[in-house]
Design a protein around this motif. Structure first.
Motif, PDB file in Angstrom:
ATOM      1  N   HIS A  78      96.068  18.624  34.923  1.00  0.00           N
ATOM      2  CA  HIS A  78      96.355  17.876  33.691  1.00  0.00           C
ATOM      3  C   HIS A  78      95.110  17.125  33.217  1.00  0.00           C
ATOM      4  O   HIS A  78      94.746  17.170  32.036  1.00  0.00           O
ATOM      5  N   HIS A  79      94.444  16.431  34.121  1.00  0.00           N
ATOM      6  CA  HIS A  79      93.245  15.672  33.758  1.00  0.00           C
ATOM      7  C   HIS A  79      92.120  16.607  33.305  1.00  0.00           C
ATOM      8  O   HIS A  79      91.416  16.309  32.334  1.00  0.00           O
ATOM      9  N   LEU A  80      91.960  17.718  33.985  1.00  0.00           N
ATOM     10  CA  LEU A  80      90.936  18.679  33.592  1.00  0.00           C
ATOM     11  C   LEU A  80      91.218  19.262  32.208  1.00  0.00           C
ATOM     12  O   LEU A  80      90.302  19.471  31.407  1.00  0.00           O
ATOM     13  N   LYS A  81      92.485  19.493  31.928  1.00  0.00           N
ATOM     14  CA  LYS A  81      92.860  20.003  30.604  1.00  0.00           C
ATOM     15  C   LYS A  81      92.477  19.001  29.516  1.00  0.00           C
ATOM     16  O   LYS A  81      91.931  19.384  28.479  1.00  0.00           O
ATOM     17  N   LYS A  82      92.754  17.738  29.744  1.00  0.00           N
ATOM     18  CA  LYS A  82      92.406  16.702  28.761  1.00  0.00           C
ATOM     19  C   LYS A  82      90.900  16.641  28.535  1.00  0.00           C
ATOM     20  O   LYS A  82      90.433  16.536  27.403  1.00  0.00           O
ATOM     21  N   LEU A  83      90.134  16.714  29.611  1.00  0.00           N
ATOM     22  CA  LEU A  83      88.681  16.690  29.492  1.00  0.00           C
ATOM     23  C   LEU A  83      88.161  17.935  28.780  1.00  0.00           C
ATOM     24  O   LEU A  83      87.220  17.863  27.988  1.00  0.00           O
ATOM     25  N   SER A  84      88.791  19.048  29.047  1.00  0.00           N
ATOM     26  CA  SER A  84      88.408  20.300  28.391  1.00  0.00           C
ATOM     27  C   SER A  84      88.740  20.272  26.900  1.00  0.00           C
ATOM     28  O   SER A  84      87.961  20.752  26.073  1.00  0.00           O
ATOM     29  N   GLU A  85      89.869  19.691  26.549  1.00  0.00           N
ATOM     30  CA  GLU A  85      90.298  19.630  25.146  1.00  0.00           C
ATOM     31  C   GLU A  85      89.315  18.853  24.273  1.00  0.00           C
ATOM     32  O   GLU A  85      89.134  19.187  23.106  1.00  0.00           O
ATOM     33  N   VAL A  86      88.678  17.835  24.827  1.00  0.00           N
ATOM     34  CA  VAL A  86      87.706  17.071  24.044  1.00  0.00           C
ATOM     35  C   VAL A  86      86.286  17.615  24.210  1.00  0.00           C
ATOM     36  O   VAL A  86      85.340  17.078  23.654  1.00  0.00           O
ATOM     37  N   GLY A  87      86.156  18.681  24.979  1.00  0.00           N
ATOM     38  CA  GLY A  87      84.880  19.377  25.087  1.00  0.00           C
ATOM     39  C   GLY A  87      83.867  18.771  26.023  1.00  0.00           C
ATOM     40  O   GLY A  87      82.703  19.147  26.005  1.00  0.00           O
ATOM     41  N   ILE A  88      84.283  17.856  26.884  1.00  0.00           N
ATOM     42  CA  ILE A  88      83.333  17.209  27.786  1.00  0.00           C
ATOM     43  C   ILE A  88      83.054  18.051  29.029  1.00  0.00           C
ATOM     44  O   ILE A  88      82.067  17.856  29.717  1.00  0.00           O
ATOM     45  N   ILE A  89      83.953  18.998  29.315  1.00  0.00           N
ATOM     46  CA  ILE A  89      83.714  19.950  30.404  1.00  0.00           C
ATOM     47  C   ILE A  89      83.927  21.364  29.881  1.00  0.00           C
ATOM     48  O   ILE A  89      84.655  21.598  28.919  1.00  0.00           O
ATOM     49  N   ASN A  90      83.253  22.298  30.534  1.00  0.00           N
ATOM     50  CA  ASN A  90      83.403  23.729  30.246  1.00  0.00           C
ATOM     51  C   ASN A  90      84.292  24.349  31.310  1.00  0.00           C
ATOM     52  O   ASN A  90      84.306  23.891  32.459  1.00  0.00           O
ATOM     53  N   ARG A  91      85.011  25.388  30.916  1.00  0.00           N
ATOM     54  CA  ARG A  91      85.881  26.125  31.847  1.00  0.00           C
ATOM     55  C   ARG A  91      85.365  27.547  31.978  1.00  0.00           C
ATOM     56  O   ARG A  91      85.005  28.168  30.984  1.00  0.00           O
ATOM     57  N   GLU A  92      85.357  28.049  33.203  1.00  0.00           N
ATOM     58  CA  GLU A  92      84.966  29.438  33.429  1.00  0.00           C
ATOM     59  C   GLU A  92      85.908  30.043  34.466  1.00  0.00           C
ATOM     60  O   GLU A  92      85.963  29.590  35.611  1.00  0.00           O
TER      61      GLU A  92
ATOM     62  N   ASN B  63      79.722  19.623  30.088  1.00  0.00           N
ATOM     63  CA  ASN B  63      79.134  20.097  28.839  1.00  0.00           C
ATOM     64  C   ASN B  63      78.039  19.088  28.483  1.00  0.00           C
ATOM     65  O   ASN B  63      78.316  18.027  27.929  1.00  0.00           O
ATOM     66  N   THR B  64      76.802  19.411  28.823  1.00  0.00           N
ATOM     67  CA  THR B  64      75.704  18.464  28.642  1.00  0.00           C
ATOM     68  C   THR B  64      75.439  18.154  27.164  1.00  0.00           C
ATOM     69  O   THR B  64      75.006  17.048  26.838  1.00  0.00           O
ATOM     70  N   GLU B  65      75.716  19.091  26.298  1.00  0.00           N
ATOM     71  CA  GLU B  65      75.532  18.835  24.861  1.00  0.00           C
ATOM     72  C   GLU B  65      76.499  17.739  24.400  1.00  0.00           C
ATOM     73  O   GLU B  65      76.131  16.828  23.670  1.00  0.00           O
TER      74      GLU B  65
END
Length: 110
Positions: free
Chosen positions: A73-87, A98-100
């Motif tokens: 759940h927490h990873l999804k929230k972080l991914s939704e705002v673009g602060i982390i990338n998923r692979e 997401n360093t940018e």
């Protein structure tokens, strides 16, 4: 009365100051809200400090003492705002910063 007016003019923003557009402010607000959660900050720190600068849920559940669904759940929230990338790699999903996007946070206050 003239002193009061002079004081007000001195504290008024100068012509060089600019107002952030409302849509941009709302976007950054969502980003900062997502990052401000203590568990999410721990997740981001763990990813940033890992050897490969990435982690999957299985790397996070033990140290955080949280269940897989909670971490997801927490990873999804972080991914939704673009602060982390998923692979996706097979059945696992790996997350990296997401360093940018991090750079955008830094520029916000400069």
């Amino acid at each position: 009365m003239n002193n009061l007016r002079l004081e007000l003019l001195e504290c008024a923003p100068g012509a060089e100051s600019s107002l952030m557009a409302r849509t941009k402010a709302e976007e950054f607000s969502e980003l900062l809200k997502a990052v401000a959660d203590p568990t999410r900050l721990q997740i981001l720190a763990m990813i940033a400090k890992s050897d490969q600068k990435e982690a999957c849920v299985c790397n996070l559940t033990g140290p955080l003492r949280l269940s897989q669904p909670t971490i997801s759940h927490h990873l999804k929230k972080l991914s939704e705002v673009g602060i982390i990338n998923r692979e996706r790699r097979g059945t696992w999903v790996w997350y990296s910063l997401n360093t940018e996007r991090w750079g955008q946070i830094a520029k916000l206050f400069s």
